[in-house]
Design a protein around this motif. Structure first.
Motif, mmCIF file in Angstrom:
data_model
loop_
_atom_site.group_PDB
_atom_site.id
_atom_site.type_symbol
_atom_site.label_atom_id
_atom_site.label_comp_id
_atom_site.label_asym_id
_atom_site.label_seq_id
_atom_site.Cartn_x
_atom_site.Cartn_y
_atom_site.Cartn_z
ATOM 1 N N PHE A 559 47.174 32.088 76.428
ATOM 2 C CA PHE A 559 46.400 33.075 75.666
ATOM 3 C C PHE A 559 47.410 34.038 75.037
ATOM 4 C CE2 PHE A 559 43.808 31.459 79.010
ATOM 5 C CZ PHE A 559 42.511 31.408 78.524
ATOM 6 N N THR A 560 47.264 34.307 73.756
ATOM 7 C CA THR A 560 48.256 35.141 73.055
ATOM 8 C C THR A 560 47.578 36.321 72.364
ATOM 9 O OG1 THR A 560 49.613 33.184 72.651
ATOM 10 C CG2 THR A 560 50.123 35.143 71.351
ATOM 11 N N LYS A 561 48.175 37.511 72.511
ATOM 12 C CA LYS A 561 47.740 38.716 71.804
ATOM 13 C C LYS A 561 48.965 39.285 71.079
ATOM 14 C CE LYS A 561 43.517 38.771 73.374
ATOM 15 N NZ LYS A 561 42.346 38.581 72.492
ATOM 16 N N GLU A 562 48.759 39.731 69.818
ATOM 17 C CA GLU A 562 49.907 40.246 69.058
ATOM 18 C C GLU A 562 49.428 41.289 68.045
ATOM 19 O OE1 GLU A 562 53.753 38.550 66.508
ATOM 20 O OE2 GLU A 562 52.074 37.219 66.985
ATOM 21 N N ALA A 566 53.726 44.964 69.578
ATOM 22 C CA ALA A 566 54.120 44.116 70.704
ATOM 23 C C ALA A 566 53.383 42.781 70.646
ATOM 24 C CB ALA A 566 53.823 44.823 72.029
ATOM 25 N N LYS A 567 53.844 41.878 71.487
ATOM 26 C CA LYS A 567 53.218 40.561 71.621
ATOM 27 C C LYS A 567 53.147 40.218 73.104
ATOM 28 C CE LYS A 567 53.730 35.691 70.231
ATOM 29 N NZ LYS A 567 54.585 34.724 69.505
ATOM 30 N N MET A 568 52.018 39.680 73.524
ATOM 31 C CA MET A 568 51.826 39.335 74.931
ATOM 32 C C MET A 568 51.245 37.926 75.023
ATOM 33 S SD MET A 568 49.426 41.247 77.791
ATOM 34 C CE MET A 568 50.213 42.838 77.518
ATOM 35 N N ALA A 569 51.838 37.090 75.876
ATOM 36 C CA ALA A 569 51.328 35.736 76.123
ATOM 37 C C ALA A 569 51.034 35.593 77.607
ATOM 38 C CB ALA A 569 52.340 34.685 75.679
ATOM 39 N N ILE A 570 49.844 35.109 77.916
ATOM 40 C CA ILE A 570 49.423 34.884 79.296
ATOM 41 C C ILE A 570 49.284 33.378 79.490
ATOM 42 C CG2 ILE A 570 47.555 35.160 80.973
ATOM 43 C CD1 ILE A 570 48.202 37.726 78.238
ATOM 44 N N VAL A 571 50.026 32.820 80.449
ATOM 45 C CA VAL A 571 49.979 31.386 80.750
ATOM 46 C C VAL A 571 49.391 31.216 82.146
ATOM 47 C CG1 VAL A 571 51.272 29.246 80.973
ATOM 48 C CG2 VAL A 571 51.999 30.971 79.311
ATOM 49 N N VAL A 572 48.241 30.592 82.228
ATOM 50 C CA VAL A 572 47.532 30.419 83.499
ATOM 51 C C VAL A 572 48.188 29.313 84.320
ATOM 52 C CG1 VAL A 572 45.331 29.824 84.574
ATOM 53 C CG2 VAL A 572 45.369 31.190 82.483
#
Length: 597
Positions: A559-562, A566-572
């Motif tokens: 899941f990616t937010k940008e 900033a940029k944030m990636a969440i990998v389950v």
């Protein structure tokens, strides 16, 4: 003593069976040797040879009864044995072309072996005074006895080996599969054949009258229905089938206007019902009591309309799913059962051999191109996939264009067709699919959407994990951290970690609200740079079926937010969703990657 005489008779029967079926014995011995080699190697290295020898064994005992029924010259027997050897070699040449044994090869072989077994029962009584019913009863009892005694022998030897292993010295664990190999691959079939009598045949013209009478007495004795089996069939199985038939009829009448035509779960139930009715009919053909006579008169007639309803339902479902080999066999067997039921309603009991001949023909049709189950299912599934792709403008110039905006129905059709073609190893034969296409890895990149997942029951939990060795792209990120999310966490604005970049400090916070957890990245002045609501994870995976798919790809897990700050990636890594009526309890283990711009 009686038991010594019985043991001697059994041993004599085994030696007679070896002499009567020498080629079968040789093939079974070769199969046992090949299987022993694979057991020692702990790999299925010679499976093709094993399958070939089993086919040879079946062919050889069928051709032996063909010889006994229609021929008498020894030279003819040698010719038939040579023909068996040629057919067996031809079978090996066919399957050796495949890189490995596929489901198609295994099913074709299984159907062929089943047809040969039916032929083995039917051939000895073609145009004979002995009915097919007697031959079937003999084979049925012989099969049961051989399996029972083989099971007892295997259990006894296993107990002895286990006792030696625990009390005297250590035995290699392969001793148990080697024992099973000898008992079930070699002994059980030969013991089964030893219980099959020699039926009257072409050699009867030169057989003494006394020997012929003795032979018929032996067959009558072998075909005798034990009292236990008669009671089981007449007073237990037949009443149970009657009750089940009543339930089926009531269900069909209640749902014939709607649900029945959509309920594919009934297919295996009705196929099992049809098999049971036909099997019990044949076994009850030699029983003369009111229950058996009533069953033979009524149930073939009841079988026909029930099966016809199911055939119609299965055919209607083809429009949505296309033809698969399982659906092909359901429909084909339904046609056979309807035809058999019709014949059994009018022909005499002595002519039941006709349905055996029909079964052999139907089996041959299902495995011989071009109308076999696999040619038709392959063509149907490719056409179904191509039709849906063309309908959604996803196929141009023999190349697939990804399109995520198609309907759920079309996504389901594409997913089912692709995974069926992949399972049956047909995907590589489709020119507009990439040569190295692997459905599990390449589905999203090829079609533009993830595989369709059937909605699960509301209370079925979801347990998913990231596939092992899945590569994760970390390029461009400043740092990453592993976090656990639990719905029962009580702390608010908990600091997960501190990040420093270009002399400035930032905090990654976990904000535990009442209904969800929010990840927030804040600067030195507590200004929020970016955030992520963890409910997105659970919303995405809520309807996944863990039983169908227990792992997820890196693409599915990310899941990616940008934004411009900033940029944030969440990998389950894994996610658990427990469902209790209207409540939901979630937890997940994730990697969080952060880039500060």
């Amino acid at each position: 003593m009686k038991w010594i005489k019985k043991l001697k008779d059994r041993l004599t029967g085994l030696t007679d069976a070896i002499a009567r079926f020498p080629l079968t014995t040789a093939f079974l011995l070769a199969a046992a040797v090949i299987n022993a080699y694979d057991i020692n190697a702990e790999k299925e290295i010679l499976t093709k040879y094993l399958l070939t020898f089993l086919v040879g064994a079946f062919l050889s005992f069928v051709f032996q009864v063909v010889y006994e029924r229609f021929f008498s010259k020894f030279s003819t027997r040698l010719i038939l044995m040579g023909l068996v050897a040629l057919l067996t070699a031809g079978y090996y040449l066919i399957i050796s072309q495949a890189p490995k044994l596929s489901m198609e090869i295994e099913i074709r072989t299984a159907v062929a072996l089943f047809a040969l077994l039916i032929a083995f029962i039917w051939v000895p009584v073609i145009k004979s005074d002995i009915s097919f019913n007697k031959s079937f009863m003999i084979a049925f009892k012989s099969l049961f006895n051989s399996l029972f005694f083989s099971g007892v022998i295997f259990a006894g030897i296993s107990i002895i080996l286990q006792a030696i292993n625990q009390l005297i010295f250590t035995i290699d664990y392969t001793a148990f599969p080697h024992t099973a190999n000898i008992v079930f691959v070699l002994f059980a079939p030969m013991y089964f054949l030893s219980l099959i009598p020699v039926y009257p045949g072409a050699a009867d013209d030169i057989t003494k009258k006394e020997e012929a009478i003795h032979q018929k007495e032996g067959i009558t004795k072998a075909a005798y229905c034990p009292k236990f089996l008669e009671i089981l069939i007449s007073y237990i199985l037949i009443p149970l089938i009657a009750v089940f038939t009543l339930i089926l009829v009531i269900y069909i009448i209640k749902n014939v206007g709607g649900e029945f035509w959509k309920d594919n779960l009934l297919e295996p139930m009705l196929v099992s019902y049809a098999i049971t009715v036909i099997l019990v009919y044949i076994l009850a053909s030699e029983i003369e009591n009111k229950f058996a006579i009533f069953f033979r008169k009524i149930f073939p007639k009841l079988l026909v309309p029930i099966v016809l309803f199911q055939i119609t339902s299965s055919i209607l479902s083809l429009e949505e799913t296309g033809v698969t080999h399982t659906r092909y066999y359901v429909i084909l067997f339904g046609i056979y059962a309807a035809a058999a039921g019709s014949l059994l309603s009018f022909i005499s009991v002595r002519k039941n051999g006709i349905i055996a001949a029909m079964l052999i023909v139907f089996a041959a049709v299902s495995i011989v191109p071009p109308v076999d189950a696999f040619t038709i299912s392959r063509t149907s599934q490719i056409n179904t996939l191509q039709t849906v792709l063309e309908k959604n403008n996803m196929l141009e110039n023999n190349k697939i264009k990804p399109n995520a905006s198609i309907s759920e129905k079309d996504k389901k059709s594409i997913t089912n067709a692709v995974y069926y073609l992949t399972m049956m190893q047909y995907a590589k034969k489709i020119e507009w699919l990439p040569d190295d296409f692997e459905a599990y890895k390449d589905f999203y990149n090829t079609f533009g959407f993830y595989e369709y997942q059937e909605p699960v029951k509301s209370n079925q939990p979801v347990f998913l994990s990231l596939e092992q060795s899945a590569p994760i792209n970390i390029k461009g990120y400043d740092t990453f951290v592993q976090i656990d999310f639990y719905m029962n966490d009580k702390n608010k604005d908990e600091s997960i970690c501190e990040i420093e970049k270009d002399g400035k400090k930032y905090n990654l916070l976990r904000d535990n609200n009442k209904d969800q957890i929010i990840l927030r990245l804040v600067g030195e002045n507590e200004q929020e740079l970016i955030s992520f609501k963890t409910q997105e994870i659970y919303d995405k995976f809520y309807n996944y079926n863990s039983q169908m798919k227990g792992v997820i790809t890196a693409e599915e897990a990310t899941f990616t937010k940008e934004n411009n700050r900033a940029k944030m990636a969440i990998v389950v890594q894994n996610v658990n969703i427990e469902k209790f009526n209207d409540q939901q309890y979630n937890n997940a283990l994730v990697f969080v990657f952060v880039e500060i711009k």
